[in-house]
Design a protein around this motif. Sequence first.
Motif, PDB file in Angstrom:
ATOM      1  N   ASP A  73       5.902  26.008  38.409  1.00  0.00           N
ATOM      2  CA  ASP A  73       4.730  26.020  37.614  1.00  0.00           C
ATOM      3  C   ASP A  73       5.023  26.017  35.994  1.00  0.00           C
ATOM      4  OD1 ASP A  73       3.587  25.460  40.115  1.00  0.00           O
ATOM      5  OD2 ASP A  73       2.971  27.744  40.321  1.00  0.00           O
ATOM      6  N   ALA A  74       5.593  26.937  35.524  1.00  0.00           N
ATOM      7  CA  ALA A  74       5.798  27.341  34.127  1.00  0.00           C
ATOM      8  C   ALA A  74       6.431  25.943  33.612  1.00  0.00           C
ATOM      9  CB  ALA A  74       6.610  28.625  34.007  1.00  0.00           C
ATOM     10  N   LEU A  75       7.337  25.622  34.166  1.00  0.00           N
ATOM     11  CA  LEU A  75       7.909  24.095  33.411  1.00  0.00           C
ATOM     12  C   LEU A  75       6.947  23.150  33.514  1.00  0.00           C
ATOM     13  CD1 LEU A  75      11.452  24.279  35.290  1.00  0.00           C
ATOM     14  CD2 LEU A  75      11.025  24.258  32.727  1.00  0.00           C
ATOM     15  N   LEU A  76       6.389  22.898  34.378  1.00  0.00           N
ATOM     16  CA  LEU A  76       5.225  21.708  34.557  1.00  0.00           C
ATOM     17  C   LEU A  76       4.161  22.024  33.407  1.00  0.00           C
ATOM     18  CD1 LEU A  76       4.161  19.220  35.592  1.00  0.00           C
ATOM     19  CD2 LEU A  76       3.207  20.717  37.403  1.00  0.00           C
ATOM     20  N   TYR A  77       3.706  23.349  33.457  1.00  0.00           N
ATOM     21  CA  TYR A  77       2.518  23.337  32.695  1.00  0.00           C
ATOM     22  C   TYR A  77       2.982  23.440  31.003  1.00  0.00           C
ATOM     23  CZ  TYR A  77       0.067  25.015  36.878  1.00  0.00           C
ATOM     24  OH  TYR A  77      -0.358  25.183  37.939  1.00  0.00           O
ATOM     25  N   ASP A  93      15.303  17.689  37.982  1.00  0.00           N
ATOM     26  CA  ASP A  93      16.555  18.082  38.459  1.00  0.00           C
ATOM     27  C   ASP A  93      16.174  19.246  39.585  1.00  0.00           C
ATOM     28  OD1 ASP A  93      17.724  16.741  36.632  1.00  0.00           O
ATOM     29  OD2 ASP A  93      18.291  18.365  35.332  1.00  0.00           O
ATOM     30  N   LEU A  94      15.158  20.261  39.371  1.00  0.00           N
ATOM     31  CA  LEU A  94      15.002  21.131  40.258  1.00  0.00           C
ATOM     32  C   LEU A  94      14.282  20.694  41.455  1.00  0.00           C
ATOM     33  CD1 LEU A  94      13.834  23.903  38.075  1.00  0.00           C
ATOM     34  CD2 LEU A  94      16.150  23.963  39.645  1.00  0.00           C
ATOM     35  N   ARG A  95      13.329  19.776  41.230  1.00  0.00           N
ATOM     36  CA  ARG A  95      12.333  18.990  42.402  1.00  0.00           C
ATOM     37  C   ARG A  95      12.001  17.786  41.992  1.00  0.00           C
ATOM     38  NH1 ARG A  95       8.413  22.326  44.325  1.00  0.00           N
ATOM     39  NH2 ARG A  95       7.760  20.299  45.602  1.00  0.00           N
ATOM     40  N   PRO A  96      12.996  16.733  42.386  1.00  0.00           N
ATOM     41  CA  PRO A  96      12.742  15.423  42.273  1.00  0.00           C
ATOM     42  C   PRO A  96      11.609  14.866  43.127  1.00  0.00           C
ATOM     43  CG  PRO A  96      14.833  15.806  43.280  1.00  0.00           C
ATOM     44  CD  PRO A  96      14.314  16.880  43.136  1.00  0.00           C
ATOM     45  N   ASP A  97      11.267  15.605  44.105  1.00  0.00           N
ATOM     46  CA  ASP A  97       9.993  15.017  44.637  1.00  0.00           C
ATOM     47  C   ASP A  97       8.619  15.355  44.492  1.00  0.00           C
ATOM     48  OD1 ASP A  97      10.582  17.958  45.366  1.00  0.00           O
ATOM     49  OD2 ASP A  97      10.147  17.642  47.677  1.00  0.00           O
ATOM     50  N   LEU A  98       8.756  16.114  43.370  1.00  0.00           N
ATOM     51  CA  LEU A  98       7.494  16.785  42.763  1.00  0.00           C
ATOM     52  C   LEU A  98       6.345  15.374  42.037  1.00  0.00           C
ATOM     53  CD1 LEU A  98       5.806  19.437  42.678  1.00  0.00           C
ATOM     54  CD2 LEU A  98       6.736  19.746  40.598  1.00  0.00           C
ATOM     55  N   PRO A  99       5.523  15.118  42.586  1.00  0.00           N
ATOM     56  CA  PRO A  99       4.746  13.998  42.124  1.00  0.00           C
ATOM     57  C   PRO A  99       4.294  14.338  40.809  1.00  0.00           C
ATOM     58  CG  PRO A  99       3.748  14.581  44.205  1.00  0.00           C
ATOM     59  CD  PRO A  99       4.980  15.305  44.178  1.00  0.00           C
ATOM     60  N   GLN A 100       3.659  15.637  40.491  1.00  0.00           N
ATOM     61  CA  GLN A 100       3.178  16.211  39.322  1.00  0.00           C
ATOM     62  C   GLN A 100       4.109  15.785  37.906  1.00  0.00           C
ATOM     63  OE1 GLN A 100       3.064  17.720  42.134  1.00  0.00           O
ATOM     64  NE2 GLN A 100       1.018  18.816  42.246  1.00  0.00           N
ATOM     65  N   ALA A 101       5.443  16.238  38.246  1.00  0.00           N
ATOM     66  CA  ALA A 101       6.421  15.932  37.381  1.00  0.00           C
ATOM     67  C   ALA A 101       6.576  14.502  36.965  1.00  0.00           C
ATOM     68  CB  ALA A 101       7.796  16.643  37.975  1.00  0.00           C
ATOM     69  N   TRP A 102       6.564  13.578  37.851  1.00  0.00           N
ATOM     70  CA  TRP A 102       6.652  12.476  37.498  1.00  0.00           C
ATOM     71  C   TRP A 102       5.465  11.873  36.835  1.00  0.00           C
ATOM     72  CZ3 TRP A 102      10.851   9.709  37.641  1.00  0.00           C
ATOM     73  CH2 TRP A 102      12.091  10.222  38.576  1.00  0.00           C
ATOM     74  N   LEU A 103       4.138  12.523  37.081  1.00  0.00           N
ATOM     75  CA  LEU A 103       2.987  12.294  36.393  1.00  0.00           C
ATOM     76  C   LEU A 103       3.107  12.614  34.856  1.00  0.00           C
ATOM     77  CD1 LEU A 103       0.173  11.192  36.602  1.00  0.00           C
ATOM     78  CD2 LEU A 103      -0.636  13.395  37.125  1.00  0.00           C
ATOM     79  N   GLU A 104       3.582  13.742  34.883  1.00  0.00           N
ATOM     80  CA  GLU A 104       3.694  14.463  33.369  1.00  0.00           C
ATOM     81  C   GLU A 104       4.674  13.537  32.676  1.00  0.00           C
ATOM     82  OE1 GLU A 104       2.831  16.185  30.019  1.00  0.00           O
ATOM     83  OE2 GLU A 104       1.815  16.607  32.030  1.00  0.00           O
ATOM     84  N   ARG A 105       5.623  13.190  33.315  1.00  0.00           N
ATOM     85  CA  ARG A 105       6.860  12.214  32.629  1.00  0.00           C
ATOM     86  C   ARG A 105       6.000  10.983  32.087  1.00  0.00           C
ATOM     87  NH1 ARG A 105      10.965   8.487  35.187  1.00  0.00           N
ATOM     88  NH2 ARG A 105      12.589   8.361  33.623  1.00  0.00           N
ATOM     89  N   GLY A 106       5.369  10.319  32.982  1.00  0.00           N
ATOM     90  CA  GLY A 106       4.545   9.157  32.709  1.00  0.00           C
ATOM     91  C   GLY A 106       3.503   9.365  31.440  1.00  0.00           C
TER      92      GLY A 106
END
Length: 163
Positions: free
Chosen positions: A80-84, A107-120
């Motif tokens: 959560d802290a990394l994403l936020y 690297d920790l959670r390649p299956d986390l859609p929120q991480a891909w959304l933030e990357r985009g």
Amino acid sequence: MTPALLASLYAQAGNSYILANQPSHAIAPFTQALDQVVMTSPEAADISIDRARAAALTGDFDAAFEDLTTALGINAKDVDALLYRASAARQTQRYDVAKQDIQTLLDLRPDLPQAWLERGQLAIVMQKQDLARQSFIRTLELEDVGRVAETARYLLETLSLTP
């Protein structure tokens, strides 16, 4: 009352303000909660994340960034802290930090859609449309319904409209 109990009560009050859509009122109780805990404890990390959420909801992304940096100093792998913090870093134009946090998160959670959304979203502000498109497509591969999917679809459509 013990400091731990006081911290818990203050944190609950802060979260109640967030749930009541009054994030500006949440910051003081979270600060009082942090005054009751050891700043290197897991509780301090959790409360710092909560206070960062409140700050972000009020538009104070610099304060959110600082609280999330504190939380990551306690637990560098907190998803959560990394994403936020990636989001707060993007909002405050700390693009290198956002990029690193997203990479760590993936690297920790390649299956986390929120991480891909933030990357985009980061790719859009860095004017890397192809990377943004790939990220939103991956988001939709991982989650095809819900708020995250709706946001990815909207941003993907927006990219299609830009030359």
